[in-house]
Design a protein around this motif. Structure first.
Motif, mmCIF file in Angstrom:
data_model
loop_
_atom_site.group_PDB
_atom_site.id
_atom_site.type_symbol
_atom_site.label_atom_id
_atom_site.label_comp_id
_atom_site.label_asym_id
_atom_site.label_seq_id
_atom_site.Cartn_x
_atom_site.Cartn_y
_atom_site.Cartn_z
ATOM 1 N N PRO A 58 0.868 -1.204 0.192
ATOM 2 C CA PRO A 58 -0.062 -0.037 -0.026
ATOM 3 C C PRO A 58 0.887 1.125 -0.060
ATOM 4 C CG PRO A 58 0.077 -0.865 2.332
ATOM 5 C CD PRO A 58 0.938 -1.852 1.334
ATOM 6 N N PRO A 59 0.405 2.339 0.046
ATOM 7 C CA PRO A 59 1.320 3.725 0.113
ATOM 8 C C PRO A 59 2.202 3.424 1.276
ATOM 9 C CG PRO A 59 -0.997 4.329 -0.690
ATOM 10 C CD PRO A 59 -1.120 2.835 -0.210
ATOM 11 N N ALA A 60 3.617 3.487 0.961
ATOM 12 C CA ALA A 60 4.556 3.366 1.919
ATOM 13 C C ALA A 60 5.537 4.420 2.007
ATOM 14 C CB ALA A 60 5.031 1.934 1.631
ATOM 15 N N THR A 61 6.234 4.576 3.052
ATOM 16 C CA THR A 61 7.386 5.121 3.262
ATOM 17 C C THR A 61 8.514 4.892 2.386
ATOM 18 O OG1 THR A 61 8.161 4.413 5.211
ATOM 19 C CG2 THR A 61 6.578 6.096 5.624
ATOM 20 N N SER A 62 9.872 5.462 2.246
ATOM 21 C CA SER A 62 10.704 5.236 1.581
ATOM 22 C C SER A 62 11.560 4.115 2.402
ATOM 23 C CB SER A 62 11.668 6.234 1.243
ATOM 24 O OG SER A 62 12.271 6.806 2.607
ATOM 25 N N ARG A 63 11.231 4.062 3.587
ATOM 26 C CA ARG A 63 12.054 3.016 4.513
ATOM 27 C C ARG A 63 11.203 1.798 4.325
ATOM 28 N NH1 ARG A 63 16.359 1.533 6.090
ATOM 29 N NH2 ARG A 63 16.861 3.612 6.986
ATOM 30 N N GLN A 64 9.964 1.945 4.123
ATOM 31 C CA GLN A 64 9.284 0.689 3.877
ATOM 32 C C GLN A 64 9.465 -0.159 2.555
ATOM 33 O OE1 GLN A 64 5.570 2.512 4.727
ATOM 34 N NE2 GLN A 64 5.155 1.746 6.919
ATOM 35 N N VAL A 65 9.517 0.742 1.571
ATOM 36 C CA VAL A 65 9.784 0.281 0.462
ATOM 37 C C VAL A 65 11.190 -0.283 0.475
ATOM 38 C CG1 VAL A 65 10.302 1.052 -1.997
ATOM 39 C CG2 VAL A 65 8.213 2.182 -0.550
ATOM 40 N N ALA A 66 12.330 0.249 0.952
ATOM 41 C CA ALA A 66 13.549 -0.123 1.055
ATOM 42 C C ALA A 66 13.680 -1.419 1.439
ATOM 43 C CB ALA A 66 14.495 0.942 1.510
ATOM 44 N N ASP A 67 13.076 -1.567 2.861
ATOM 45 C CA ASP A 67 13.005 -2.874 3.523
ATOM 46 C C ASP A 67 12.135 -3.843 2.622
ATOM 47 O OD1 ASP A 67 14.164 -1.576 5.620
ATOM 48 O OD2 ASP A 67 12.288 -1.289 6.782
ATOM 49 N N ALA A 68 11.244 -3.611 2.057
ATOM 50 C CA ALA A 68 10.411 -4.739 1.091
ATOM 51 C C ALA A 68 11.424 -5.122 0.083
ATOM 52 C CB ALA A 68 9.470 -4.146 0.705
ATOM 53 N N ALA A 69 12.192 -4.286 -0.782
ATOM 54 C CA ALA A 69 12.980 -4.705 -1.707
ATOM 55 C C ALA A 69 14.516 -5.174 -1.333
ATOM 56 C CB ALA A 69 13.195 -3.401 -2.797
ATOM 57 N N GLY A 70 14.800 -5.013 0.064
ATOM 58 C CA GLY A 70 16.134 -5.013 0.688
ATOM 59 C C GLY A 70 17.262 -4.399 0.127
ATOM 60 N N LEU A 71 16.834 -3.072 -0.207
ATOM 61 C CA LEU A 71 17.970 -2.030 -0.394
ATOM 62 C C LEU A 71 18.038 -0.982 0.352
ATOM 63 C CD1 LEU A 71 16.033 -1.826 -3.975
ATOM 64 C CD2 LEU A 71 18.112 -3.079 -3.509
ATOM 65 N N ASP A 72 19.043 -0.162 0.262
ATOM 66 C CA ASP A 72 19.781 0.895 0.897
ATOM 67 C C ASP A 72 18.618 2.207 0.683
ATOM 68 O OD1 ASP A 72 22.242 2.236 2.276
ATOM 69 O OD2 ASP A 72 21.164 3.903 0.928
ATOM 70 N N GLU A 73 17.983 2.648 2.107
ATOM 71 C CA GLU A 73 16.911 3.481 1.835
ATOM 72 C C GLU A 73 17.319 4.780 1.472
ATOM 73 O OE1 GLU A 73 14.860 7.060 3.246
ATOM 74 O OE2 GLU A 73 16.886 6.652 3.817
ATOM 75 N N ARG A 74 18.406 5.333 1.685
ATOM 76 C CA ARG A 74 18.927 6.711 0.800
ATOM 77 C C ARG A 74 18.776 6.495 -0.532
ATOM 78 N NH1 ARG A 74 18.380 10.568 -0.468
ATOM 79 N NH2 ARG A 74 19.416 12.479 -0.634
ATOM 80 N N TYR A 75 19.414 5.478 -1.183
ATOM 81 C CA TYR A 75 19.383 5.288 -2.566
ATOM 82 C C TYR A 75 17.768 5.341 -3.023
ATOM 83 C CZ TYR A 75 24.170 5.290 -3.434
ATOM 84 O OH TYR A 75 25.509 5.431 -3.540
#
Length: 364
Positions: A58-75
């Motif tokens: 669902p609509p998600a923060t950049s941290r949530q998106v990064a965690d879901a994809a297993g990626l660095d949040e800043r990028y």
């Protein structure tokens, strides 16, 4: 004289002023800059799995998106900013959340051929090769496939989506050989790359025997690995110059987007003709464009084709001391060269699900 000059002056206001014309050009070039940047970010979104992650959230923060994809949040946060500006992602400034635009989703997610984010990666590949191609502009010659790291992976992924969706049920029937393939015939694929098409055929027609030829050892390693993973015993892959083929050895020869960037396409086509048995069939899949520039100007992806040709297909042919036909050799020249290779029966097909390619079926 003064009166004459004054009365004629207003007529210039009927046409766009230089400033207006220049403004239109400037707007166009800024849009090109934006679109090129968007293409690179779309390719990154595909490679990192960000689009699939967004599609599942669902609509998600950049941290949530990064965690879901297993990626660095800043990028991820910076990438999301670019995608929001490109109207690929919706941004809610109050909640600081991101969501994939519903109308965009079908074209950036999933394994099918409609996922254009996969193809966008070619733009980054061209950009990486551009400095070396600039040198070719100045001194002639061309590049080698070694100058394009990951090329076979990108090509295999892109063409694989079409083949997964259409090869067995739509493309193979164009040859009229479905029954013979089921009974058992000998098939060669020239320029097989990572061999996905060959493996699909081998799995679908276990009584037939399939061979893939390519010059890239790395691509053939991937081809053999997939065949082994699928438990195929009727498929072999060999490092081989496709300009020289065993004569009269095959009932069907295929070439998937492989002829136009050969060093000498006419030599390869003649070798294919000789490699076929008298009742054999040649299936050539290649770019669906015209041999006439004036026809390609209206093609929605015409600029892309000429760019790929300049920065890859034409260059790798010239780099082998070849003819440099390029990506946009066109269906007219393609059919002419197939006939000149000795084929008497030549028919071109177009598929709605694959507008980028033309499918030529030829028989001796």
């Amino acid at each position: 004289m003064t009166t004459t000059d004054t009365t004629t002056a207003p007529t210039t206001t009927d046409a766009p002023t230089d400033a207006t014309a220049e403004g239109g050009v400037l707007d166009r070039l800024v849009r090109v800059l934006e679109d090129g940047s968007t293409a690179v970010l779309l390719g990154i979104g595909y490679d990192t799995g960000l689009f699939e992650a967004l599609a599942d959230l669902p609509p998600a923060t950049s941290r949530q998106v990064a965690d879901a994809a297993g990626l660095d949040e800043r990028y991820v946060r910076e990438w999301l900013g670019g995608m929001a500006c490109a109207e690929v992602v919706e941004y809610d400034p109050v909640a600081a959340t991101y969501a994939l635009c519903p109308e965009v989703r079908p074209f950036v997610t999933g394994p099918g051929p409609d996922n254009l984010a996969r193809t966008m990666r070619v733009v980054a590949m061209m950009g990486a090769a551009a400095p070396k191609v600039v040198d070719c502009f100045r001194h002639g010659g061309g590049l080698s496939y070694d100058d394009y790291p990951g090329f076979h992976d990108v090509q295999a992924d892109d063409s694989g989506a079409v083949n997964d969706a259409s090869l067995i049920d739509t493309i193979v029937p164009l040859t009229g050989l479905v029954d013979r393939l089921g009974a058992g015939i000998d098939v060669l694929d020239v320029g097989c790359g990572e061999g996905h098409a060959v493996n699909l055929l081998g799995r679908s027609f276990p009584r037939s025997r399939f061979t893939g030829y390519d010059f890239s050892p790395d691509a053939l390693v991937a081809a053999r690995a997939e065949a082994a993973a699928w438990g195929l015993t009727n498929v072999t892959f060999e490092e081989h110059d496709v300009a020289t083929l065993p004569e009269g050895a095959f009932d069907l020869v295929t070439a998937f987007d492989a002829i136009h960037d050969q060093a000498h396409p006419a030599t390869v086509l003649a070798a294919i003709h000789r490699a076929l048995r008298p009742d054999g069939t040649f299936l050539m899949v290649d770019i669906n464009a015209s041999s006439r520039l004036e026809d390609n100007v209206a093609l929605p992806w015409g600029t892309f084709l000429y760019a790929v040709s300049t920065l890859h297909c034409m260059s790798v042919s010239l780099g082998q001391g070849g003819d440099g036909l390029g990506t946009v050799w066109g269906v007219q020249l393609a059919e002419q060269m197939v006939r000149e290779a000795g084929f008497a029966y030549v028919v071109r097909h177009e598929l709605e699900e694959d507008p980028f390619n033309a499918y030529v079926v030829a028989r001796p």
